[in-house]
Design an enzyme around this catalytic site. Sequence first.
Site, PDB file in Angstrom:
ATOM      1  N   TYR A   1       0.852  -1.188   0.000  1.00  0.00           N
ATOM      2  CA  TYR A   1       0.000   0.000   0.000  1.00  0.00           C
ATOM      3  C   TYR A   1       0.888   1.238   0.000  1.00  0.00           C
ATOM      4  O   TYR A   1       1.877   1.304   0.739  1.00  0.00           O
ATOM      5  CB  TYR A   1      -0.898   0.024   1.254  1.00  0.00           C
ATOM      6  CG  TYR A   1      -1.708   1.298   1.334  1.00  0.00           C
ATOM      7  CD1 TYR A   1      -2.991   1.364   0.808  1.00  0.00           C
ATOM      8  CD2 TYR A   1      -1.155   2.464   1.891  1.00  0.00           C
ATOM      9  CE1 TYR A   1      -3.714   2.548   0.835  1.00  0.00           C
ATOM     10  CE2 TYR A   1      -1.875   3.651   1.918  1.00  0.00           C
ATOM     11  CZ  TYR A   1      -3.148   3.684   1.386  1.00  0.00           C
ATOM     12  OH  TYR A   1      -3.853   4.852   1.409  1.00  0.00           O
TER      13      TYR A   1
ATOM     14  N   GLU B   1      -3.514   7.501  -4.079  1.00  0.00           N
ATOM     15  CA  GLU B   1      -3.293   6.197  -3.450  1.00  0.00           C
ATOM     16  C   GLU B   1      -3.055   5.106  -4.486  1.00  0.00           C
ATOM     17  O   GLU B   1      -3.743   5.055  -5.506  1.00  0.00           O
ATOM     18  CB  GLU B   1      -4.552   5.894  -2.626  1.00  0.00           C
ATOM     19  CG  GLU B   1      -4.571   4.575  -1.932  1.00  0.00           C
ATOM     20  CD  GLU B   1      -5.895   4.357  -1.211  1.00  0.00           C
ATOM     21  OE1 GLU B   1      -6.045   4.853  -0.081  1.00  0.00           O
ATOM     22  OE2 GLU B   1      -6.780   3.693  -1.775  1.00  0.00           O
TER      23      GLU B   1
END
Length: 381
Positions: free
Chosen positions: A101, A189
């Site tokens: 992530y 993101e």
Amino acid sequence: MKLHEYQSKALFAEHGIPIPRGRVASTSAEAKSIAQELGSRVVVKAQVLVGGRGKAGGVRLASSPDEAEDLATQILRMRIKDLPVRKVLVDEAVEPVTEIYLGVTNDRSANCPVIISSSEGGIEIEEVARKEPEKIVKIFVNPHLGLQEFQARNLVSAIELPRAHWRDFIRIARGLYDAYRATDATLAEINPLVITKDNRLLALDGKVVLDDNALFRHPNLEEMRDLDEEDPAEREARKYGLSYVKLDGDIGCMVNGAGLAMASMDVIKISGGEPANFLDIGGGASAEKVAAGMRIIIADPNVKVVLINVFGGITRCDEVARGILSALEEEKPDVPLIVRLVGTNEEEGQRLLSRANLITVSSLHQAAELAVATAKEKSAG
Ligand code: GDP
Ligand code: MN
């Protein structure tokens, strides 16, 4: 404003972040021809502006162009979290070995951008944050200095990334930070950023949220807005220049001024109720705006009662009253309306409203208590 995955990835690519080859399609035939062009196994991905597509069956692997076509047909018929799927992204499929992530957002308490990363990326990232918060690493970035080399190194070592990938990862982190800054985003993101079986780092999924208040600086990004995929109420509100946020309660609120709107919601809560929305009709709100606000509020099926709280300063009470009356004529709401209207031209406003079927009260406290009692009564009955 949210960008779709395919738009986010295009933006990432402009900032040097490697993404899989692929294109977006609106029909299954197009999806098939993209799969043919790519000449490999592909992944067909629903383009909707909500997370959790993977879990909802909106991300599927296909081993042939025919299968890609089939899957695209199925996915284009889906609704994910109540949003229709109108486009699919067809990307070359890759074999992820590790899912990382990597995200950038603003940290409001630290007053600066924060880069967040975890070796445990993928669709369970929320679980990781809850159960193993130590696996989530944060680097605060001084916006005047940007991401410093030592910070980037601290980040890669904290997520225990194998050394062979440090250079690429740092380049990607910089690219993501640059994309975030350049577009005035509130979130950029990559989840997952994968290490593939053939040892490449690739951004497999992308999400970008732009700051609506800065969009005037980015007309090219504003053009990417996908009206089909937006909440109809929020779209309608924007059209009339209203600030509207939907909430979970059952007391609709129409207030002039953001501060007063917040205070009204607080008073509702203190009185034991839950607001159904935040709605600021703004200073100098016209009858037309008020009518639009009313339409938006009563279109929400959760709303059992509407509280209208107007303090007439620049906004004149008679103007608001006319707006309420015209909204009542058009919409004929079947929920009770409780109105507190004070300030400039209050008498005229009250006089106009006395013709309508409304409950007028003189204090916010009273209005809130009555709204809460009405909502409770209706839920009980
Ligand atoms: P999300 O569920 O909306 O976040 O969609 P993602 O694009 O993140 O995809 C969800 C999951 O699908 C990823 O975490 C991967 O595990 C998997 N996935 C996505 N693309 C590929 C691919 O090309 N190959 C393989 N094997 N898995 C993929
Ligand atoms: Mn994802």
